[in-house]
Design a protein around this motif. Structure first.
Motif, PDB file in Angstrom:
ATOM      1  N   GLY A  82      14.623  -2.189   3.433  1.00  0.00           N
ATOM      2  CA  GLY A  82      14.264  -0.787   3.370  1.00  0.00           C
ATOM      3  C   GLY A  82      13.217  -0.369   2.368  1.00  0.00           C
ATOM      4  N   LEU A  83      12.493  -1.322   1.745  1.00  0.00           N
ATOM      5  CA  LEU A  83      11.444  -0.992   0.793  1.00  0.00           C
ATOM      6  C   LEU A  83      10.086  -1.275   1.448  1.00  0.00           C
ATOM      7  CD1 LEU A  83      11.428  -1.966  -2.984  1.00  0.00           C
ATOM      8  CD2 LEU A  83       9.350  -1.827  -1.636  1.00  0.00           C
ATOM      9  N   SER A  84       9.297  -0.224   1.635  1.00  0.00           N
ATOM     10  CA  SER A  84       8.013  -0.360   2.311  1.00  0.00           C
ATOM     11  C   SER A  84       6.890   0.125   1.409  1.00  0.00           C
ATOM     12  CB  SER A  84       8.021   0.444   3.611  1.00  0.00           C
ATOM     13  OG  SER A  84       6.806   0.277   4.316  1.00  0.00           O
ATOM     14  N   ARG A  85       5.678  -0.379   1.677  1.00  0.00           N
ATOM     15  CA  ARG A  85       4.546  -0.040   0.806  1.00  0.00           C
ATOM     16  C   ARG A  85       3.251   0.090   1.592  1.00  0.00           C
ATOM     17  NH1 ARG A  85       1.962  -3.793  -4.078  1.00  0.00           N
ATOM     18  NH2 ARG A  85       0.286  -2.358  -4.612  1.00  0.00           N
ATOM     19  N   SER A  86       2.415   1.026   1.156  1.00  0.00           N
ATOM     20  CA  SER A  86       1.027   1.077   1.624  1.00  0.00           C
ATOM     21  C   SER A  86       0.127   0.706   0.446  1.00  0.00           C
ATOM     22  CB  SER A  86       0.667   2.474   2.140  1.00  0.00           C
ATOM     23  OG  SER A  86       0.511   3.383   1.056  1.00  0.00           O
ATOM     24  N   PHE A  87      -1.133   0.367   0.747  1.00  0.00           N
ATOM     25  CA  PHE A  87      -2.044  -0.110  -0.285  1.00  0.00           C
ATOM     26  C   PHE A  87      -3.235   0.828  -0.458  1.00  0.00           C
ATOM     27  CE2 PHE A  87       0.367  -3.742   1.027  1.00  0.00           C
ATOM     28  CZ  PHE A  87       0.546  -4.481  -0.127  1.00  0.00           C
ATOM     29  N   GLN A  88      -3.964   0.639  -1.576  1.00  0.00           N
ATOM     30  CA  GLN A  88      -5.135   1.469  -1.857  1.00  0.00           C
ATOM     31  C   GLN A  88      -6.148   1.385  -0.734  1.00  0.00           C
ATOM     32  OE1 GLN A  88      -6.057  -0.324  -5.739  1.00  0.00           O
ATOM     33  NE2 GLN A  88      -5.813   1.682  -6.664  1.00  0.00           N
ATOM     34  N   LYS A  89      -6.418   0.159  -0.279  1.00  0.00           N
ATOM     35  CA  LYS A  89      -7.325  -0.040   0.841  1.00  0.00           C
ATOM     36  C   LYS A  89      -6.485  -0.121   2.110  1.00  0.00           C
ATOM     37  CE  LYS A  89     -10.903  -2.449  -1.795  1.00  0.00           C
ATOM     38  NZ  LYS A  89     -11.722  -3.681  -1.929  1.00  0.00           N
ATOM     39  N   THR A  90      -6.997   0.457   3.185  1.00  0.00           N
ATOM     40  CA  THR A  90      -6.234   0.467   4.420  1.00  0.00           C
ATOM     41  C   THR A  90      -5.878  -0.953   4.851  1.00  0.00           C
ATOM     42  OG1 THR A  90      -8.249   0.499   5.754  1.00  0.00           O
ATOM     43  CG2 THR A  90      -7.245   2.616   5.222  1.00  0.00           C
ATOM     44  N   ASN A  91      -4.658  -1.095   5.343  1.00  0.00           N
ATOM     45  CA  ASN A  91      -4.121  -2.387   5.712  1.00  0.00           C
ATOM     46  C   ASN A  91      -4.169  -2.590   7.231  1.00  0.00           C
ATOM     47  OD1 ASN A  91      -2.979  -4.809   4.812  1.00  0.00           O
ATOM     48  ND2 ASN A  91      -0.906  -4.116   5.269  1.00  0.00           N
ATOM     49  N   LEU A 146       2.019   2.393   9.663  1.00  0.00           N
ATOM     50  CA  LEU A 146       2.486   1.016   9.521  1.00  0.00           C
ATOM     51  C   LEU A 146       3.579   0.915   8.456  1.00  0.00           C
ATOM     52  CD1 LEU A 146      -0.920  -0.920   9.674  1.00  0.00           C
ATOM     53  CD2 LEU A 146       0.712  -0.506  11.525  1.00  0.00           C
ATOM     54  N   ALA A 147       3.466   1.712   7.412  1.00  0.00           N
ATOM     55  CA  ALA A 147       4.468   1.694   6.348  1.00  0.00           C
ATOM     56  C   ALA A 147       5.761   2.390   6.770  1.00  0.00           C
ATOM     57  CB  ALA A 147       3.908   2.364   5.092  1.00  0.00           C
ATOM     58  N   LEU A 148       5.664   3.326   7.724  1.00  0.00           N
ATOM     59  CA  LEU A 148       6.836   4.092   8.148  1.00  0.00           C
ATOM     60  C   LEU A 148       7.627   3.431   9.270  1.00  0.00           C
ATOM     61  CD1 LEU A 148       5.369   7.705   8.052  1.00  0.00           C
ATOM     62  CD2 LEU A 148       7.186   6.792   6.591  1.00  0.00           C
ATOM     63  N   VAL A 149       7.078   2.401   9.860  1.00  0.00           N
ATOM     64  CA  VAL A 149       7.795   1.683  10.917  1.00  0.00           C
ATOM     65  C   VAL A 149       9.119   1.154  10.361  1.00  0.00           C
ATOM     66  CG1 VAL A 149       7.778  -0.461  12.232  1.00  0.00           C
ATOM     67  CG2 VAL A 149       5.814   1.058  12.324  1.00  0.00           C
ATOM     68  N   GLY A 150      10.186   1.341  11.133  1.00  0.00           N
ATOM     69  CA  GLY A 150      11.498   0.878  10.708  1.00  0.00           C
ATOM     70  C   GLY A 150      12.273   1.876   9.866  1.00  0.00           C
ATOM     71  N   LYS A 151      11.669   3.046   9.610  1.00  0.00           N
ATOM     72  CA  LYS A 151      12.306   4.083   8.788  1.00  0.00           C
ATOM     73  C   LYS A 151      12.838   3.522   7.460  1.00  0.00           C
ATOM     74  CE  LYS A 151      13.461   7.916  11.767  1.00  0.00           C
ATOM     75  NZ  LYS A 151      14.482   8.884  12.206  1.00  0.00           N
ATOM     76  N   PRO A 152      11.937   3.162   6.558  1.00  0.00           N
ATOM     77  CA  PRO A 152      12.366   2.613   5.258  1.00  0.00           C
ATOM     78  C   PRO A 152      13.150   3.639   4.444  1.00  0.00           C
ATOM     79  CG  PRO A 152      10.051   3.207   5.205  1.00  0.00           C
ATOM     80  CD  PRO A 152      10.479   3.338   6.637  1.00  0.00           C
ATOM     81  N   LYS A 153      13.931   3.125   3.501  1.00  0.00           N
ATOM     82  CA  LYS A 153      14.670   4.001   2.591  1.00  0.00           C
ATOM     83  C   LYS A 153      13.765   4.465   1.442  1.00  0.00           C
ATOM     84  CE  LYS A 153      18.879   1.293   3.385  1.00  0.00           C
ATOM     85  NZ  LYS A 153      19.826   0.327   2.748  1.00  0.00           N
TER      86      LYS A 153
END
Length: 237
Positions: A82-91, A146-153
């Motif tokens: 349940g831990l998701s992350r986005s990055f400074q540069k688009t992934n 992409l970061a929201l897929v799976g509904k992270p906590k």
């Protein structure tokens, strides 16, 4: 907002030889909280995100997600719980279709909420176009999808408004606030745009030279002389 701590980070440290990029950093996020993590370049913000997600080596400290110690889990395993992350540069992958890459992320997460995420971020109408064929603002929303897929906590966002106009940045801030409330998301947000930070965050943690300088409510941090001197400047006094 409940009394449950979604994230408990204790003694986070990363050293490169004799240099401490992050030194004994600790903080807690309540369930449903949006926390801003701010500081000047080199303060340790992205390093902190790396340590929380298990990215890289030479790290110490304890990371608990919703009461579960995940410190020994790999980056992929932390994503699965349940831990998701986005990055400074688009992934994103520029030559792939938007829906296609969200579906690929969903397959990896083993939870397919592709259409829900596309609709949530107003991407449905352009979902069959390649990522290189849409605006930069749309690409940032794809990255968030992409970061929201799976509904992270817990969602860690590393400068999601980078490169956006003021109007786009504030619109994203409002959307994140609304999304956090409806999806019961906890968010840790690294962002240089102070308008976004003060518009969205419940509390702020300020890093300086790899250590926690202070934390508190946005207005408290804005008025803190040490923060003004180290980071914000007189504009935000």
């Amino acid at each position: 907002m409940s009394d449950t701590y979604m994230l408990e980070a204790t003694g986070l440290t990363r050293r490169y030889g004799g240099f401490a990029a992050l030194n004994n950093v600790s903080f807690k996020l309540r369930q449903g909280e949006i926390r801003g993590l701010i500081g000047s370049n080199g303060a340790g913000k992205s390093t902190c995100m790396d340590v929380l997600t298990g990215r890289g080596r030479n790290q110490q400290g304890t990371v608990c997600l919703n009461g579960q110690d995940i410190s020994r889990l790999s980056e992929r395993e932390r994503r699965a719980v349940g831990l998701s992350r986005s990055f400074q540069k688009t992934n994103i992958f520029p030559e792939l279709g938007i829906r296609q890459q969200v579906q690929l992320a969903a397959r990896k997460a083993e939870f397919d909420n592709t259409e829900e995420v596309l609709a949530e971020l107003s991407l449905t109408a352009i979902a069959d176009r390649t990522a290189s064929d849409v605006s930069y603002g749309d690409q940032r929303r794809v990255d968030l999808a992409l970061a929201l897929v799976g509904k992270p906590k817990l969602l860690l966002l590393d400068e999601p408004a980078a490169g956006l106009t003021i109007e786009e940045s504030l619109a994203m801030a409002r959307h994140l606030r609304n999304l956090a409330e409806r999806w019961k998301l906890t968010i840790l947000l690294v962002e240089h745009d102070m308008e976004v930070i003060f518009a969205i965050c419940d509390r702020l943690t300020v890093l300086h030279l790899g250590e926690v300088l202070t934390e508190g409510l946005p207005d408290e941090v804005r008025a803190n002389p040490e923060v003004i001197r180290a980071y914000l400047g007189s504009t935000f006094a």
